[in-house]
Design an enzyme around this catalytic site. Structure first.
Site, PDB file in Angstrom:
ATOM      1  NE  ARG A   8     -19.598  57.429 -77.413  1.00  0.00           N
ATOM      2  CZ  ARG A   8     -19.930  58.158 -76.613  1.00  0.00           C
ATOM      3  NH1 ARG A   8     -21.446  58.310 -76.584  1.00  0.00           N
ATOM      4  NH2 ARG A   8     -19.307  59.345 -76.151  1.00  0.00           N
ATOM      5  CG  HIS A  15     -16.903  64.712 -73.992  1.00  0.00           C
ATOM      6  ND1 HIS A  15     -16.793  63.240 -74.861  1.00  0.00           N
ATOM      7  CD2 HIS A  15     -18.380  64.905 -74.332  1.00  0.00           C
ATOM      8  CE1 HIS A  15     -17.830  63.080 -75.418  1.00  0.00           C
ATOM      9  NE2 HIS A  15     -18.793  63.890 -75.072  1.00  0.00           N
ATOM     10  CG  HIS A  57     -22.141  67.319 -76.180  1.00  0.00           C
ATOM     11  ND1 HIS A  57     -22.837  66.596 -77.144  1.00  0.00           N
ATOM     12  CD2 HIS A  57     -21.514  66.375 -75.271  1.00  0.00           C
ATOM     13  CE1 HIS A  57     -22.264  65.487 -76.933  1.00  0.00           C
ATOM     14  NE2 HIS A  57     -21.578  65.181 -75.974  1.00  0.00           N
ATOM     15  CB  CYS A  80     -26.122  62.084 -74.656  1.00  0.00           C
ATOM     16  SG  CYS A  80     -26.642  60.784 -73.442  1.00  0.00           S
ATOM     17  CG  ASN A 124     -19.061  65.271 -78.664  1.00  0.00           C
ATOM     18  OD1 ASN A 124     -19.953  64.415 -79.141  1.00  0.00           O
ATOM     19  ND2 ASN A 124     -18.669  65.618 -77.601  1.00  0.00           N
TER      20      ASN A 124
HETATM   21  P1  HMG Z   1     -30.282  47.635 -67.149  1.00  0.00           P
HETATM   22  O1  HMG Z   1     -31.539  47.563 -68.005  1.00  0.00           O
HETATM   23  O2  HMG Z   1     -30.257  48.239 -65.784  1.00  0.00           O
HETATM   24  O3  HMG Z   1     -29.240  46.399 -67.207  1.00  0.00           O
HETATM   25  O4  HMG Z   1     -29.146  48.669 -68.177  1.00  0.00           O
HETATM   26  P2  HMG Z   1     -29.777  44.986 -67.115  1.00  0.00           P
HETATM   27  O5  HMG Z   1     -28.371  44.412 -66.711  1.00  0.00           O
HETATM   28  O6  HMG Z   1     -30.925  44.648 -66.336  1.00  0.00           O
HETATM   29  O7  HMG Z   1     -29.986  44.431 -68.688  1.00  0.00           O
HETATM   30  C1  HMG Z   1     -31.134  44.857 -69.484  1.00  0.00           C
HETATM   31  C2  HMG Z   1     -31.057  44.145 -70.845  1.00  0.00           C
HETATM   32  O8  HMG Z   1     -29.964  44.793 -71.418  1.00  0.00           O
HETATM   33  C3  HMG Z   1     -30.673  42.602 -70.711  1.00  0.00           C
HETATM   34  O9  HMG Z   1     -31.363  42.020 -71.948  1.00  0.00           O
HETATM   35  C4  HMG Z   1     -29.100  42.367 -70.900  1.00  0.00           C
HETATM   36  O10 HMG Z   1     -28.920  41.471 -71.336  1.00  0.00           O
HETATM   37  C5  HMG Z   1     -29.008  43.630 -71.756  1.00  0.00           C
HETATM   38  P3  HMG Z   1     -32.680  41.259 -71.651  1.00  0.00           P
HETATM   39  O11 HMG Z   1     -32.570  40.025 -70.966  1.00  0.00           O
HETATM   40  O12 HMG Z   1     -33.571  42.442 -71.472  1.00  0.00           O
HETATM   41  O13 HMG Z   1     -33.002  41.030 -73.248  1.00  0.00           O
HETATM   42  N1  HMG Z   1     -27.409  44.170 -71.677  1.00  0.00           N
HETATM   43  C6  HMG Z   1     -26.696  44.395 -72.640  1.00  0.00           C
HETATM   44  N2  HMG Z   1     -26.810  43.989 -73.871  1.00  0.00           N
HETATM   45  C7  HMG Z   1     -25.616  44.130 -74.781  1.00  0.00           C
HETATM   46  N3  HMG Z   1     -24.649  44.565 -74.237  1.00  0.00           N
HETATM   47  C8  HMG Z   1     -24.249  45.272 -73.000  1.00  0.00           C
HETATM   48  C9  HMG Z   1     -25.385  44.797 -72.010  1.00  0.00           C
HETATM   49  N4  HMG Z   1     -25.494  45.177 -70.825  1.00  0.00           N
HETATM   50  C10 HMG Z   1     -26.981  44.497 -70.519  1.00  0.00           C
HETATM   51  N5  HMG Z   1     -23.206  45.601 -72.330  1.00  0.00           N
HETATM   52  C11 HMG Z   1     -27.263  49.411 -69.023  1.00  0.00           C
HETATM   53  C12 HMG Z   1     -28.277  48.847 -67.974  1.00  0.00           C
HETATM   54  C13 HMG Z   1     -26.066  50.041 -68.421  1.00  0.00           C
HETATM   55  C14 HMG Z   1     -26.775  48.029 -69.463  1.00  0.00           C
HETATM   56  C15 HMG Z   1     -28.009  50.546 -69.822  1.00  0.00           C
HETATM   57  O14 HMG Z   1     -28.636  51.278 -68.987  1.00  0.00           O
HETATM   58  C16 HMG Z   1     -27.285  50.695 -70.973  1.00  0.00           C
HETATM   59  O15 HMG Z   1     -26.727  50.046 -71.969  1.00  0.00           O
HETATM   60  N6  HMG Z   1     -26.910  52.196 -71.010  1.00  0.00           N
HETATM   61  C17 HMG Z   1     -26.264  52.606 -72.035  1.00  0.00           C
HETATM   62  C18 HMG Z   1     -26.570  54.011 -72.224  1.00  0.00           C
HETATM   63  C19 HMG Z   1     -25.551  54.804 -73.195  1.00  0.00           C
HETATM   64  O16 HMG Z   1     -25.181  54.164 -74.063  1.00  0.00           O
HETATM   65  N7  HMG Z   1     -25.802  56.236 -73.217  1.00  0.00           N
HETATM   66  C20 HMG Z   1     -25.102  56.890 -74.082  1.00  0.00           C
HETATM   67  C21 HMG Z   1     -23.467  57.053 -74.025  1.00  0.00           C
HETATM   68  S1  HMG Z   1     -23.009  58.026 -72.752  1.00  0.00           S
HETATM   69  C22 HMG Z   1     -22.940  59.509 -73.415  1.00  0.00           C
HETATM   70  O17 HMG Z   1     -23.111  59.621 -74.664  1.00  0.00           O
HETATM   71  C23 HMG Z   1     -22.084  60.581 -72.704  1.00  0.00           C
HETATM   72  C24 HMG Z   1     -20.774  60.820 -73.117  1.00  0.00           C
HETATM   73  O18 HMG Z   1     -20.465  61.184 -74.454  1.00  0.00           O
HETATM   74  C25 HMG Z   1     -20.174  61.737 -72.242  1.00  0.00           C
HETATM   75  C26 HMG Z   1     -21.106  63.199 -72.218  1.00  0.00           C
HETATM   76  O19 HMG Z   1     -21.304  63.820 -73.247  1.00  0.00           O
HETATM   77  O20 HMG Z   1     -21.608  63.373 -71.166  1.00  0.00           O
HETATM   78  C27 HMG Z   1     -19.827  59.485 -72.952  1.00  0.00           C
HETATM   79 MG    MG Z   2     -20.901  63.287 -75.230  1.00  0.00          MG
END
Ligand code: HMG
Ligand code: MG
Length: 310
Positions: A15, A207, A209, A240, A249
């Site tokens: 992931r 966690h 990096h 990220c 990481n």
């Molecule tokens: P948004 O644009 O505010 O949400 O995004 P929305 O509800 O308005 O939806 C926008 C569009 O996304 C719509 O599609 C929804 O259907 C679709 P459209 O009508 O435009 O075609 N949608 C989805 N599609 C599939 N699966 C879903 C989903 N939800 C909405 N679940 C949202 C808000 C949270 C969805 C967006 O900001 C997002 O997906 N963010 C993900 C960010 C991410 O994955 N970042 C990386 C992971 S975090 C990380 O790496 C940190 C970590 O490792 C710890 C660290 O190191 O810090 C964990």
């Molecule tokens: Mg991370």
């Protein structure tokens, strides 16, 4: 320093490791990566994300990955789910552990999940309730627990505040993340001790990096504070998409080598992880980032040459 007898290592390569890759990675490669890691003996493998494919295109095939993997009994296959839509998709794909992910920084929360910290907690509430009703494990991640790329240094009290809120939602485990990899051992010790004042550190993970090469030292500081769960990414893959400049990481091979040296059990086969790290790096067309992994792989290659010498 007194060390625990054992620690849990959560492998996040499939992931966190792959989410930032620009070129599309075939689903079959992701499946093989999870399968190889399963065979190596991990208790928990973060295998997919059920997020918007517009935000993180590389994770769009999460359901296909989860459906195709060969599940090892006893291994928990977890996935990121930012909202109820992601939760339902994850449940359909038979995810064992739901991961909600917030931040200790307002600016990062906005960039990463498009809402404030308070809004994120409100959004996680129905997800947490649904996960509990379904009898699933729930984990909560806190990004930018040390520094934020948009806001600068983050005080430990901001991390403690989000940790308390995630715990109140019913999180079984809470990940304290150095997203940028800028943390150093003193600050890491401080933040984990602050969290430990309000939450049992037995359910808190580190966690890290490794952008600035501090991750192993930070793990030592977290161990010293009482942390026994660590995340790591095979071959040091990752980053990220919303933390520009941050590298992957800490490499799993490096963490396993460290734990072996400290006589701390992990239940994971280091040789199998080294092989997997070399394999996935070759699939991605690059050299593995793990120092221990590359050294062990080179030693094995050398030994093979010696054995066949006339
Ligand atoms: P948004 O644009 O505010 O949400 O995004 P929305 O509800 O308005 O939806 C926008 C569009 O996304 C719509 O599609 C929804 O259907 C679709 P459209 O009508 O435009 O075609 N949608 C989805 N599609 C599939 N699966 C879903 C989903 N939800 C909405 N679940 C949202 C808000 C949270 C969805 C967006 O900001 C997002 O997906 N963010 C993900 C960010 C991410 O994955 N970042 C990386 C992971 S975090 C990380 O790496 C940190 C970590 O490792 C710890 C660290 O190191 O810090 C964990
Ligand atoms: Mg991370």
């Amino acid at each position: 320093m007194r060390f625990p007898d054992s620690v849990k290592i959560i492998e996040v390569g499939p992931r966190d490791g792959l989410q930032n890759e620009r070129e599309p990675i075939p689903t079959s490669t992701k499946v093989e990566l999870v399968n190889r890691l399963s065979k190596a003996g991990f208790q928990n493998i973060e295998s997919a994300s059920f997020v918007s494919p517009k935000w993180v295109p590389q994770m769009a095939d999460g359901a296909a990955v989860m459906t195709a993997i060969a599940r090892r009994p006893g291994t928990i296959y977890s996935a990121l789910t930012p909202n109820l839509r992601g939760f339902h998709d994850a449940v359909r794909a038979r995810v064992d552990e739901i991961v909600i992910f917030g931040a200790a920084s307002e600016a990062f929360s906005q960039r990463n999940i498009n809402c404030s910290i308070a809004e994120s907690i409100a959004r996680f509430e129905p997800v947490a309730e649904a996960a509990k009703r379904a009898g699933l494990r729930l984990r909560g991640a806190i990004s930018c627990a040390l520094d934020c790329p948009y806001q600068g240094p983050i005080p430990p009290r901001a991390v403690v505040d989000v940790a308390k809120r995630l715990r109140a939602l019913g999180c079984d485990e809470i990940d304290v993340a150095d997203t940028l990899g800028t943390g150093t051992p003193k600050r890491v010790g401080d933040v984990f001790r602050a969290v430990g004042d309000v939450i049992d550190l037995g359910c808190v993970s580190g966690h890290f990096h490794d952008t600035y090469g501090q991750a192993l030292a930070n793990i030592m500081a977290a161990l010293d504070a009482g942390v026994t769960i660590f995340h790591a990414s095979v071959a040091g893959l990752g980053g990220c998409p919303y933390a520009k400049g941050a590298t992957g990481n800490v490499a799993t091979e490096d963490v396993l080598y460290l734990m072996r040296g400290l006589e701390i059990r992990t239940g994971i086969d280091l040789d199998a992880v080294v092989e997997t790290g070399q394999w996935i790096s070759s699939q991605l067309g690059r050299r593995a980032v793990s120092r221990a992994g590359n050294a062990l792989a080179a030693r094995k290659a050398l030994a093979a040459i010696d054995c066949t010498a006339p």
